[in-house]
Design a protein around this motif. Structure first.
Motif, PDB file in Angstrom:
ATOM      1  N   LEU A   1     -17.181  -4.711  21.286  1.00  0.00           N
ATOM      2  CA  LEU A   1     -17.172  -3.154  20.294  1.00  0.00           C
ATOM      3  C   LEU A   1     -16.986  -3.810  19.196  1.00  0.00           C
ATOM      4  CD1 LEU A   1     -17.477  -0.759  20.066  1.00  0.00           C
ATOM      5  CD2 LEU A   1     -15.404  -0.158  20.204  1.00  0.00           C
ATOM      6  N   HIS A   2     -18.140  -3.007  18.497  1.00  0.00           N
ATOM      7  CA  HIS A   2     -18.682  -3.763  16.858  1.00  0.00           C
ATOM      8  C   HIS A   2     -18.313  -1.782  16.528  1.00  0.00           C
ATOM      9  CE1 HIS A   2     -19.623  -7.463  17.235  1.00  0.00           C
ATOM     10  NE2 HIS A   2     -20.371  -7.368  18.431  1.00  0.00           N
ATOM     11  N   TRP A   3     -18.264  -1.898  15.511  1.00  0.00           N
ATOM     12  CA  TRP A   3     -17.584   0.314  15.487  1.00  0.00           C
ATOM     13  C   TRP A   3     -18.520  -0.605  13.984  1.00  0.00           C
ATOM     14  CZ3 TRP A   3     -16.107   3.693  18.200  1.00  0.00           C
ATOM     15  CH2 TRP A   3     -15.999   5.145  17.467  1.00  0.00           C
ATOM     16  N   VAL A   4     -19.408   0.452  13.036  1.00  0.00           N
ATOM     17  CA  VAL A   4     -19.346   0.196  12.143  1.00  0.00           C
ATOM     18  C   VAL A   4     -19.764   1.116  11.120  1.00  0.00           C
ATOM     19  CG1 VAL A   4     -21.154  -0.803  10.604  1.00  0.00           C
ATOM     20  CG2 VAL A   4     -21.391  -2.212  13.070  1.00  0.00           C
ATOM     21  N   GLY A   5     -19.093   1.201   9.680  1.00  0.00           N
ATOM     22  CA  GLY A   5     -18.871   3.036   9.229  1.00  0.00           C
ATOM     23  C   GLY A   5     -17.853   3.699   9.668  1.00  0.00           C
TER      24      GLY A   5
ATOM     25  N   THR B   1     -30.711  -3.975  27.573  1.00  0.00           N
ATOM     26  CA  THR B   1     -30.291  -3.576  26.121  1.00  0.00           C
ATOM     27  C   THR B   1     -30.768  -2.394  26.316  1.00  0.00           C
ATOM     28  OG1 THR B   1     -30.558  -5.544  25.449  1.00  0.00           O
ATOM     29  CG2 THR B   1     -30.235  -3.899  23.298  1.00  0.00           C
ATOM     30  N   VAL B   2     -29.884  -0.799  25.514  1.00  0.00           N
ATOM     31  CA  VAL B   2     -30.225  -0.049  25.639  1.00  0.00           C
ATOM     32  C   VAL B   2     -29.914   0.566  23.807  1.00  0.00           C
ATOM     33  CG1 VAL B   2     -30.053   2.392  26.182  1.00  0.00           C
ATOM     34  CG2 VAL B   2     -29.699   1.129  27.750  1.00  0.00           C
ATOM     35  N   THR B   3     -30.928   1.109  23.234  1.00  0.00           N
ATOM     36  CA  THR B   3     -30.703   1.539  22.449  1.00  0.00           C
ATOM     37  C   THR B   3     -30.902   3.402  22.178  1.00  0.00           C
ATOM     38  OG1 THR B   3     -31.264  -0.817  20.727  1.00  0.00           O
ATOM     39  CG2 THR B   3     -31.890   1.319  19.449  1.00  0.00           C
ATOM     40  N   ILE B   4     -29.852   3.867  21.165  1.00  0.00           N
ATOM     41  CA  ILE B   4     -29.687   5.256  21.929  1.00  0.00           C
ATOM     42  C   ILE B   4     -29.505   5.875  20.473  1.00  0.00           C
ATOM     43  CG2 ILE B   4     -28.487   7.373  22.579  1.00  0.00           C
ATOM     44  CD1 ILE B   4     -27.951   6.147  25.001  1.00  0.00           C
ATOM     45  N   ASP B   5     -30.102   6.612  19.703  1.00  0.00           N
ATOM     46  CA  ASP B   5     -29.846   7.345  18.626  1.00  0.00           C
ATOM     47  C   ASP B   5     -29.159   9.199  19.376  1.00  0.00           C
ATOM     48  OD1 ASP B   5     -30.713   6.569  16.352  1.00  0.00           O
ATOM     49  OD2 ASP B   5     -32.823   6.777  16.790  1.00  0.00           O
ATOM     50  N   ALA B   6     -27.639   8.909  18.559  1.00  0.00           N
ATOM     51  CA  ALA B   6     -27.568  10.286  19.215  1.00  0.00           C
ATOM     52  C   ALA B   6     -26.164  10.902  18.033  1.00  0.00           C
ATOM     53  CB  ALA B   6     -26.178  10.516  20.218  1.00  0.00           C
ATOM     54  N   THR B   7     -26.165  12.423  18.380  1.00  0.00           N
ATOM     55  CA  THR B   7     -24.910  13.223  17.550  1.00  0.00           C
ATOM     56  C   THR B   7     -24.293  13.823  18.552  1.00  0.00           C
ATOM     57  OG1 THR B   7     -26.834  13.957  16.093  1.00  0.00           O
ATOM     58  CG2 THR B   7     -25.010  15.501  16.088  1.00  0.00           C
ATOM     59  N   PHE B   8     -23.214  13.408  17.595  1.00  0.00           N
ATOM     60  CA  PHE B   8     -21.726  14.041  18.851  1.00  0.00           C
ATOM     61  C   PHE B   8     -21.078  14.433  17.923  1.00  0.00           C
ATOM     62  CE2 PHE B   8     -22.188   9.900  20.722  1.00  0.00           C
ATOM     63  CZ  PHE B   8     -21.961   9.748  21.485  1.00  0.00           C
TER      64      PHE B   8
ATOM     65  N   GLY C   1     -18.432  17.636  17.318  1.00  0.00           N
ATOM     66  CA  GLY C   1     -16.753  18.508  17.508  1.00  0.00           C
ATOM     67  C   GLY C   1     -15.837  18.830  16.134  1.00  0.00           C
ATOM     68  N   LYS C   2     -14.627  18.433  16.293  1.00  0.00           N
ATOM     69  CA  LYS C   2     -14.651  18.905  14.928  1.00  0.00           C
ATOM     70  C   LYS C   2     -14.929  18.245  13.707  1.00  0.00           C
ATOM     71  CE  LYS C   2      -9.968  18.687  16.757  1.00  0.00           C
ATOM     72  NZ  LYS C   2      -8.289  17.464  16.143  1.00  0.00           N
ATOM     73  N   ASN C   3     -15.704  16.764  13.618  1.00  0.00           N
ATOM     74  CA  ASN C   3     -16.948  16.297  13.014  1.00  0.00           C
ATOM     75  C   ASN C   3     -17.815  16.277  13.593  1.00  0.00           C
ATOM     76  OD1 ASN C   3     -14.888  15.734  10.834  1.00  0.00           O
ATOM     77  ND2 ASN C   3     -13.973  14.772  12.474  1.00  0.00           N
ATOM     78  N   THR C   4     -18.974  16.224  12.916  1.00  0.00           N
ATOM     79  CA  THR C   4     -20.621  15.456  13.422  1.00  0.00           C
ATOM     80  C   THR C   4     -20.342  14.653  13.196  1.00  0.00           C
ATOM     81  OG1 THR C   4     -21.316  17.987  13.050  1.00  0.00           O
ATOM     82  CG2 THR C   4     -22.808  16.421  12.982  1.00  0.00           C
ATOM     83  N   VAL C   5     -20.612  13.219  14.060  1.00  0.00           N
ATOM     84  CA  VAL C   5     -20.558  12.624  13.876  1.00  0.00           C
ATOM     85  C   VAL C   5     -22.491  11.849  14.622  1.00  0.00           C
ATOM     86  CG1 VAL C   5     -20.388   9.977  14.778  1.00  0.00           C
ATOM     87  CG2 VAL C   5     -18.103  12.065  14.277  1.00  0.00           C
ATOM     88  N   LYS C   6     -22.949  10.996  13.094  1.00  0.00           N
ATOM     89  CA  LYS C   6     -24.441  10.838  13.841  1.00  0.00           C
ATOM     90  C   LYS C   6     -24.595   8.905  14.003  1.00  0.00           C
ATOM     91  CE  LYS C   6     -27.244  14.527  12.117  1.00  0.00           C
ATOM     92  NZ  LYS C   6     -28.291  15.231  11.075  1.00  0.00           N
ATOM     93  N   VAL C   7     -25.024   8.435  15.543  1.00  0.00           N
ATOM     94  CA  VAL C   7     -24.705   7.404  16.009  1.00  0.00           C
ATOM     95  C   VAL C   7     -26.252   6.543  16.176  1.00  0.00           C
ATOM     96  CG1 VAL C   7     -21.944   7.625  15.926  1.00  0.00           C
ATOM     97  CG2 VAL C   7     -24.054   7.669  18.033  1.00  0.00           C
ATOM     98  N   ARG C   8     -26.251   5.415  15.759  1.00  0.00           N
ATOM     99  CA  ARG C   8     -27.272   4.407  16.082  1.00  0.00           C
ATOM    100  C   ARG C   8     -26.400   3.403  17.837  1.00  0.00           C
ATOM    101  NH1 ARG C   8     -32.031   1.917  14.808  1.00  0.00           N
ATOM    102  NH2 ARG C   8     -33.047   3.993  14.442  1.00  0.00           N
ATOM    103  N   TYR C   9     -26.550   3.885  18.260  1.00  0.00           N
ATOM    104  CA  TYR C   9     -25.621   3.449  19.412  1.00  0.00           C
ATOM    105  C   TYR C   9     -26.532   2.194  20.401  1.00  0.00           C
ATOM    106  CZ  TYR C   9     -21.473   3.425  22.488  1.00  0.00           C
ATOM    107  OH  TYR C   9     -20.974   3.010  23.549  1.00  0.00           O
TER     108      TYR C   9
ATOM    109  N   VAL D   1     -22.445   4.149  12.601  1.00  0.00           N
ATOM    110  CA  VAL D   1     -22.027   5.241  11.978  1.00  0.00           C
ATOM    111  C   VAL D   1     -23.569   5.442  11.091  1.00  0.00           C
ATOM    112  CG1 VAL D   1     -20.825   6.834  10.767  1.00  0.00           C
ATOM    113  CG2 VAL D   1     -20.353   5.442  12.522  1.00  0.00           C
ATOM    114  N   ASN D   2     -23.940   6.756  11.280  1.00  0.00           N
ATOM    115  CA  ASN D   2     -25.575   6.545  10.393  1.00  0.00           C
ATOM    116  C   ASN D   2     -26.354   8.605  10.090  1.00  0.00           C
ATOM    117  OD1 ASN D   2     -28.215   6.112   9.640  1.00  0.00           O
ATOM    118  ND2 ASN D   2     -28.716   6.378  11.734  1.00  0.00           N
ATOM    119  N   PRO D   3     -25.019   8.095   8.896  1.00  0.00           N
ATOM    120  CA  PRO D   3     -24.289   9.669   8.654  1.00  0.00           C
ATOM    121  C   PRO D   3     -25.886  10.150   8.051  1.00  0.00           C
ATOM    122  CG  PRO D   3     -23.634   8.111   7.426  1.00  0.00           C
ATOM    123  CD  PRO D   3     -23.408   7.724   8.634  1.00  0.00           C
ATOM    124  N   ALA D   4     -27.114   9.422   7.603  1.00  0.00           N
ATOM    125  CA  ALA D   4     -28.302   9.740   6.899  1.00  0.00           C
ATOM    126  C   ALA D   4     -29.117  10.153   7.412  1.00  0.00           C
ATOM    127  CB  ALA D   4     -28.779   8.943   5.420  1.00  0.00           C
ATOM    128  N   ALA D   5     -29.017  10.258   9.381  1.00  0.00           N
ATOM    129  CA  ALA D   5     -30.468   9.819   9.898  1.00  0.00           C
ATOM    130  C   ALA D   5     -30.478  12.198   9.855  1.00  0.00           C
ATOM    131  CB  ALA D   5     -29.463   9.606  11.291  1.00  0.00           C
TER     132      ALA D   5
END
Length: 141
Positions: free
Chosen positions: A54-58, A102-109, A111-119, A135-139
């Motif tokens: 798992l590569h967690w970036v940001g 390979t699957v590429t997803i742009d998603a927003t989670f 919860g307590k925070n809004t986390v936008k990701v390229r997954y 983590v893609n906050p500028a999305a």
């Protein structure tokens, strides 16, 4: 007559949503998004192959994790930090061949925070072997 049959076939393909064209890797990834949104640690961690990375970036969890206990710890921290959350998938694309998908997803989670990701998720033999959680906050999705 042949041209109208061809045109009808193109219209049918265009009218069908991308969800109906999803392959097995995209189906696995969408189920994973639901498990992440639901905070289902057992389901999330069961998807990995034994040698997965798992590569967690940001963000505060930034790092590369390749041991099952470390990956589990990262997801546990994310679920604790987020609390109850919902996921919204903006886009999902799959590339697959007999060796894997390979699957590429742009998603927003949200919860307590809004986390936008390229997954990006790489599956082989139905197991997750490599993933990038960018983590893609500028999305804008």
């Amino acid at each position: 007559m042949r041209l109208s049959t061809l045109a009808a076939a193109f219209l049918l393909v265009a009218a069908s949503g991308s969800a109906t064209l999803a392959g097995p890797a995209e189906d696995l990834a969408r189920s994973r998004i639901n498990a992440i949104a639901g905070g289902d640690l057992a389901t999330v961690t069961a998807a990995y192959s034994p040698a997965a990375t798992l590569h967690w970036v940001g963000g505060p969890l930034d790092g590369t994790y390749s041991q099952p206990d470390k990956i589990k710890e990262v997801w546990s921290k994310f679920f604790t930090a987020q609390g109850a959350q919902k996921a919204n998938i903006a886009t999902a694309t799959e590339a697959a061949n007999p060796k894997g998908g390979t699957v590429t997803i742009d998603a927003t989670f949200a919860g307590k925070n809004t986390v936008k990701v390229r997954y990006v998720l790489l599956y082989r033999d139905g197991k997750l072997v490599d993933e990038i959680w960018q983590v893609n906050p500028a999305a804008t999705y």
